[in-house]
Design an enzyme around this catalytic site. Sequence first.
Site, mmCIF file in Angstrom:
data_model
loop_
_atom_site.group_PDB
_atom_site.id
_atom_site.type_symbol
_atom_site.label_atom_id
_atom_site.label_comp_id
_atom_site.label_asym_id
_atom_site.label_seq_id
_atom_site.Cartn_x
_atom_site.Cartn_y
_atom_site.Cartn_z
ATOM 1 N N GLU A 136 71.195 -13.210 -33.849
ATOM 2 C CA GLU A 136 70.179 -13.584 -33.492
ATOM 3 C C GLU A 136 69.098 -12.229 -33.491
ATOM 4 O O GLU A 136 68.907 -11.412 -32.631
ATOM 5 C CB GLU A 136 69.471 -13.852 -31.962
ATOM 6 C CG GLU A 136 68.244 -14.546 -31.860
ATOM 7 C CD GLU A 136 67.473 -15.406 -32.651
ATOM 8 O OE1 GLU A 136 66.280 -15.130 -33.012
ATOM 9 O OE2 GLU A 136 67.722 -16.223 -32.718
ATOM 10 N N LYS A 137 67.915 -12.360 -34.400
ATOM 11 C CA LYS A 137 66.793 -11.204 -34.307
ATOM 12 C C LYS A 137 66.486 -10.891 -33.688
ATOM 13 O O LYS A 137 65.626 -9.876 -33.729
ATOM 14 C CB LYS A 137 66.447 -11.421 -36.374
ATOM 15 C CG LYS A 137 65.459 -12.807 -36.120
ATOM 16 C CD LYS A 137 65.349 -12.934 -37.981
ATOM 17 C CE LYS A 137 64.123 -13.985 -37.848
ATOM 18 N NZ LYS A 137 64.507 -14.703 -38.931
ATOM 19 N N HIS A 138 65.813 -11.925 -33.014
ATOM 20 C CA HIS A 138 65.228 -11.663 -31.821
ATOM 21 C C HIS A 138 65.433 -10.893 -30.643
ATOM 22 O O HIS A 138 64.639 -10.474 -29.598
ATOM 23 C CB HIS A 138 63.809 -12.832 -30.849
ATOM 24 C CG HIS A 138 63.293 -13.123 -32.663
ATOM 25 N ND1 HIS A 138 63.834 -14.142 -33.393
ATOM 26 C CD2 HIS A 138 61.758 -13.265 -32.644
ATOM 27 C CE1 HIS A 138 62.559 -14.992 -34.447
ATOM 28 N NE2 HIS A 138 62.388 -14.273 -33.761
ATOM 29 N N HIS B 116 64.367 -8.312 -38.217
ATOM 30 C CA HIS B 116 63.044 -8.334 -38.054
ATOM 31 C C HIS B 116 62.106 -8.969 -38.510
ATOM 32 O O HIS B 116 61.933 -7.821 -38.860
ATOM 33 C CB HIS B 116 62.349 -7.843 -36.090
ATOM 34 C CG HIS B 116 61.628 -9.493 -35.824
ATOM 35 N ND1 HIS B 116 60.617 -9.531 -36.528
ATOM 36 C CD2 HIS B 116 61.687 -10.384 -34.790
ATOM 37 C CE1 HIS B 116 59.292 -10.611 -35.397
ATOM 38 N NE2 HIS B 116 60.366 -11.304 -35.042
ATOM 39 N N HIS C 105 54.406 -12.334 -38.091
ATOM 40 C CA HIS C 105 55.481 -12.330 -37.378
ATOM 41 C C HIS C 105 56.212 -10.721 -36.827
ATOM 42 O O HIS C 105 56.604 -10.127 -37.680
ATOM 43 C CB HIS C 105 56.572 -12.718 -38.317
ATOM 44 C CG HIS C 105 58.593 -13.503 -37.528
ATOM 45 N ND1 HIS C 105 58.427 -13.575 -38.051
ATOM 46 C CD2 HIS C 105 58.469 -13.693 -36.105
ATOM 47 C CE1 HIS C 105 59.377 -14.206 -37.677
ATOM 48 N NE2 HIS C 105 59.486 -14.022 -36.092
ATOM 49 N N CYS D 191 58.392 -11.744 -29.086
ATOM 50 C CA CYS D 191 57.377 -12.001 -31.133
ATOM 51 C C CYS D 191 56.472 -12.999 -30.527
ATOM 52 O O CYS D 191 56.239 -13.444 -29.306
ATOM 53 C CB CYS D 191 58.996 -12.708 -31.494
ATOM 54 S SG CYS D 191 58.142 -13.526 -33.152
ATOM 55 N N HIS E 5 58.017 -16.579 -31.279
ATOM 56 C CA HIS E 5 59.338 -16.879 -30.964
ATOM 57 C C HIS E 5 58.919 -17.177 -29.580
ATOM 58 O O HIS E 5 60.291 -17.097 -29.216
ATOM 59 C CB HIS E 5 60.744 -16.726 -31.572
ATOM 60 C CG HIS E 5 60.806 -17.290 -33.391
ATOM 61 N ND1 HIS E 5 60.100 -16.169 -34.448
ATOM 62 C CD2 HIS E 5 60.597 -17.809 -33.552
ATOM 63 C CE1 HIS E 5 60.440 -17.310 -35.781
ATOM 64 N NE2 HIS E 5 60.426 -18.207 -35.042
#
Length: 124
Positions: free
Chosen positions: A15-17, A45, A51, A108, A111
Site C-alpha cells: 500500500e503506497k500510503h 506514491h 495527488h 494524502c 486518500h
Amino acid sequence: MSIGTMYQSGDWKGEKHVPVIHAPESAKKGEEIEVKVLVGEQIPHPNTLEHYIAWIKVYFKADEGKFPVEIATISFAAHGESEILTNPFGVVRFKVPASGSIIAASYCNIHGLWENSAAIAVTE
C-alpha cells in the site's frame, strides 16, 4: 465519529500510503535514536499536483505512558510551487526515555489519513 476511526493502515509493502518507519528495535535509556519516516517505499506514491502527501507526523508512546507525545511534524508545504514536487521523507532524532512505540501518521490529499507503528525496547 472519532478521528481515530478515520486512520487507515495496511502492509506498507503493498500500500503506497502507509508511512514506513525505519528505527532501531532497541536502545539504551536516554540514548538518542534516529527515525526515518517515508511514504511509498515499495510502491511509490504519485506525488503529482493533484495527488500528494501533505504531511507526516511522528509520535512516541511509552508502554507505561498515558498518551503519545508528538515528536515531529514534517510538512510538504511547497508542493507544486514553482514546479517543485516533494517526496514524503523525513528524519528525526530524539532521546528515547522508555520502551514503547514509535507511531507515524500521514495525510494524502485524496486518500486521507494513514498510520503505522514500530516497537522499540529500551534497556537501562
